[in-house]
Design a protein around this motif. Structure first.
Motif, PDB file in Angstrom:
ATOM      1  N   UNK A   1      32.894  49.236  39.950  1.00 20.21           N
ATOM      2  CA  UNK A   1      31.601  49.371  40.634  1.00 20.21           C
ATOM      3  C   UNK A   1      31.258  48.097  41.391  1.00 20.21           C
ATOM      4  N   UNK A   2      31.482  46.947  40.786  1.00 13.64           N
ATOM      5  CA  UNK A   2      31.202  45.685  41.474  1.00 13.64           C
ATOM      6  C   UNK A   2      32.061  45.534  42.725  1.00 13.64           C
ATOM      7  N   UNK A   3      33.342  45.834  42.608  1.00 16.68           N
ATOM      8  CA  UNK A   3      34.235  45.695  43.759  1.00 16.68           C
ATOM      9  C   UNK A   3      33.800  46.616  44.903  1.00 16.68           C
ATOM     10  N   UNK A   4      33.518  47.869  44.565  1.00 18.27           N
ATOM     11  CA  UNK A   4      33.153  48.847  45.585  1.00 18.27           C
ATOM     12  C   UNK A   4      31.825  48.495  46.239  1.00 18.27           C
ATOM     13  N   UNK A   5      30.837  48.157  45.441  1.00 15.07           N
ATOM     14  CA  UNK A   5      29.513  47.862  45.993  1.00 15.07           C
ATOM     15  C   UNK A   5      29.484  46.561  46.781  1.00 15.07           C
ATOM     16  N   UNK A   6      30.343  45.608  46.404  1.00 14.72           N
ATOM     17  CA  UNK A   6      30.376  44.317  47.106  1.00 14.72           C
ATOM     18  C   UNK A   6      31.169  44.369  48.406  1.00 14.72           C
ATOM     19  N   UNK A   7      32.036  45.366  48.545  1.00 16.70           N
ATOM     20  CA  UNK A   7      32.970  45.391  49.678  1.00 16.70           C
ATOM     21  C   UNK A   7      32.939  46.753  50.357  1.00 16.70           C
TER      22      UNK A   7
ATOM     23  N   UNK B   1      51.328  42.593  47.442  1.00 14.61           N
ATOM     24  CA  UNK B   1      52.279  41.492  47.546  1.00 14.61           C
ATOM     25  C   UNK B   1      51.787  40.331  46.704  1.00 14.61           C
ATOM     26  N   UNK B   2      52.691  39.504  46.175  1.00  9.59           N
ATOM     27  CA  UNK B   2      52.238  38.325  45.425  1.00  9.59           C
ATOM     28  C   UNK B   2      51.446  37.345  46.276  1.00  9.59           C
ATOM     29  N   UNK B   3      51.695  37.345  47.592  1.00 10.39           N
ATOM     30  CA  UNK B   3      51.013  36.411  48.482  1.00 10.39           C
ATOM     31  C   UNK B   3      50.186  37.125  49.534  1.00 10.39           C
ATOM     32  N   UNK B   4      49.127  36.469  49.993  1.00 11.48           N
ATOM     33  CA  UNK B   4      48.259  37.097  50.984  1.00 11.48           C
ATOM     34  C   UNK B   4      48.869  37.120  52.374  1.00 11.48           C
ATOM     35  N   UNK B   5      49.761  36.175  52.693  1.00 16.25           N
ATOM     36  CA  UNK B   5      50.330  36.133  54.036  1.00 16.25           C
ATOM     37  C   UNK B   5      51.156  37.390  54.345  1.00 16.25           C
ATOM     38  N   UNK B   6      52.127  37.774  53.485  1.00 21.27           N
ATOM     39  CA  UNK B   6      52.864  39.004  53.775  1.00 21.27           C
ATOM     40  C   UNK B   6      51.984  40.241  53.665  1.00 21.27           C
ATOM     41  N   UNK B   7      50.988  40.234  52.776  1.00 21.81           N
ATOM     42  CA  UNK B   7      50.059  41.353  52.671  1.00 21.81           C
ATOM     43  C   UNK B   7      49.288  41.514  53.979  1.00 21.81           C
ATOM     44  N   UNK B   8      48.811  40.410  54.516  1.00 20.92           N
ATOM     45  CA  UNK B   8      48.059  40.457  55.774  1.00 20.92           C
ATOM     46  C   UNK B   8      48.928  40.987  56.902  1.00 20.92           C
TER      47      UNK B   8
ATOM     48  N   UNK C   1      37.017  39.690  34.329  1.00 19.71           N
ATOM     49  CA  UNK C   1      36.351  40.545  35.306  1.00 19.71           C
ATOM     50  C   UNK C   1      36.087  39.793  36.603  1.00 19.71           C
ATOM     51  N   UNK C   2      35.606  38.551  36.490  1.00 21.57           N
ATOM     52  CA  UNK C   2      35.297  37.780  37.694  1.00 21.57           C
ATOM     53  C   UNK C   2      36.558  37.504  38.515  1.00 21.57           C
ATOM     54  N   UNK C   3      37.693  37.281  37.850  1.00 23.20           N
ATOM     55  CA  UNK C   3      38.943  37.061  38.573  1.00 23.20           C
ATOM     56  C   UNK C   3      39.337  38.302  39.369  1.00 23.20           C
ATOM     57  N   UNK C   4      39.173  39.480  38.768  1.00 21.78           N
ATOM     58  CA  UNK C   4      39.547  40.723  39.435  1.00 21.78           C
ATOM     59  C   UNK C   4      38.640  40.981  40.639  1.00 21.78           C
ATOM     60  N   UNK C   5      37.335  40.817  40.433  1.00 27.20           N
ATOM     61  CA  UNK C   5      36.391  41.015  41.533  1.00 27.20           C
ATOM     62  C   UNK C   5      36.678  40.016  42.658  1.00 27.20           C
ATOM     63  N   UNK C   6      36.904  38.769  42.294  1.00 29.10           N
ATOM     64  CA  UNK C   6      37.202  37.746  43.295  1.00 29.10           C
ATOM     65  C   UNK C   6      38.492  38.022  44.040  1.00 29.10           C
ATOM     66  N   UNK C   7      39.474  38.565  43.330  1.00 28.11           N
ATOM     67  CA  UNK C   7      40.755  38.864  43.974  1.00 28.11           C
ATOM     68  C   UNK C   7      40.563  39.855  45.118  1.00 28.11           C
ATOM     69  N   UNK C   8      39.835  40.939  44.893  1.00 25.47           N
ATOM     70  CA  UNK C   8      39.672  41.932  45.949  1.00 25.47           C
ATOM     71  C   UNK C   8      38.820  41.402  47.098  1.00 25.47           C
ATOM     72  N   UNK C   9      37.875  40.503  46.814  1.00 23.69           N
ATOM     73  CA  UNK C   9      37.144  39.853  47.898  1.00 23.69           C
ATOM     74  C   UNK C   9      38.099  39.018  48.753  1.00 23.69           C
ATOM     75  N   UNK C  10      39.032  38.335  48.089  1.00 21.12           N
ATOM     76  CA  UNK C  10      40.014  37.520  48.815  1.00 21.12           C
ATOM     77  C   UNK C  10      40.996  38.391  49.594  1.00 21.12           C
ATOM     78  N   UNK C  11      41.350  39.549  49.027  1.00 23.33           N
ATOM     79  CA  UNK C  11      42.235  40.476  49.738  1.00 23.33           C
ATOM     80  C   UNK C  11      41.620  40.876  51.077  1.00 23.33           C
TER      81      UNK C  11
END
Length: 308
Positions: A152-158, A81-88, A113-123
């Motif tokens: 690899x960063x996303x998987x290992x961090x989360x 979803x474009x927003x985290x509220x409906x995704x949640x 790369x940092x934006x993508x990694x940060x996005x999944x942390x926020x998800x």
């Protein structure tokens, strides 16, 4: 088995509609039976080919409820979803109804790369870090390029990241790199299931994929290819795949491919209507004639394509 150990075929389920655009909720049970009979070991619902973007919030919840009530195999729910509220909201509803996990594609505005990694942390911060997450890597649709190092960063961090839905194109070398990192211990084990309508499934299996997470009018073929490849007989997997490649190619057409898939599923008696919810293209009489020709040619080698 949790989804980070998934092997086989997770079929991307279509959403059945009546001719007037209403969801055919009663048809969901028949779909679940069909995919189970085809040998699918899991289902993925509310993905792009499930027309999730055409459903309102209440409809999406009811579709999840119906699939969960009928499915005999694990179900992954697309909650992008474009927003985290409906995704949640959708993710937590899906898990409460019994889903095995949720799938999220990256937001289309991500570039570094940092934006993508940060996005999944926020998800995961938004939906809950205990919810098994499938990363959808589909740059052709989202215009977001995730390198193997980013994955690899996303998987290992989360720790909640359980599966990669691999839909990069070309992306075979990405599978090889990720598997090499898993072998040397620098990437923790996750399942890699491949999409793109199965267009490269034979070669993806040869590169080390665990199976498919995609749709096709003959999911039995996907199961057969994955099974043969996992048995080590890539040549046999390719022989099966080659018979279906013309229809797989036809289904690759943006928008029209879903119309072709629903047309064949209707012809097979799985769907009561071939309708997509509007907006969505319809197969012209000429297009239906082309699909019928492909089915006729396929039936010479695979009797399952002889649907009368």
């Amino acid at each position: 088995m949790t989804i980070n150990e998934a092997k086989g075929v997770y079929a991307i389920a279509v959403t059945p509609f009546h001719d007037d655009g209403r969801i055919n909720l009663d048809g969901i049970g028949r779909l679940c039976d069909f995919y189970a009979e085809a040998g699918a070991c899991g289902l993925t619902i509310l993905g792009m080919m499930g027309e999730a973007q055409k459903l309102d919030a209440a409809e999406a919840t009811e579709v999840i409820r119906r699939f969960m009530a009928h499915s005999s195999v694990p179900v992954v729910v697309g909650v992008s979803s474009p927003g985290f509220a409906p995704m949640q909201r959708l993710a937590q509803e899906a898990m409460a109804l019994g889903a095995a996990g949720v799938m999220v594609a990256p937001s289309a505005n991500l570039r570094t790369d940092d934006q993508i990694v940060g996005y999944y942390a926020n998800v995961l911060d938004a939906i809950g870090s205990d919810i098994p997450l499938v990363i959808q890597d589909f740059p052709l649709a989202q215009s977001v390029v995730m390198s193997p190092a980013v994955i690899r960063r996303i998987v290992n961090d989360n720790p909640a990241c359980a599966m990669l839905k691999h839909e990069d194109w070309p992306g075979l070398d990405k599978i090889t790199q990720l598997r090499a990192w898993q072998a040397d211990g620098s990437l923790r084990p996750i399942s890699i299931l491949c999409g793109n309508g199965g267009a490269f499934l034979d070669l993806e299996m040869a590169r080390g994929a665990d199976g498919a997470m995609t749709g096709y009018a003959f999911p039995e073929m996907l199961v057969d290819v994955v099974d043969r490849a996992r048995q080590g007989d890539i040549e046999a997997a390719m022989d099966i795949f080659d018979v279906h490649l013309p229809l797989v190619r036809y289904e690759q057409q943006p928008g029209l491919g879903l119309a072709a898939r629903k047309y064949v599923l209707h012809r097979r008696g799985v769907l009561s209507s071939e309708a997509q919810r509007r907006p969505g293209p319809e197969l012209s009489p000429a297009g239906k004639g082309e699909v019928e020709l492909l089915l006729k040619r396929m039936s010479r080698h695979d009797p399952r394509a002889n649907i009368g």
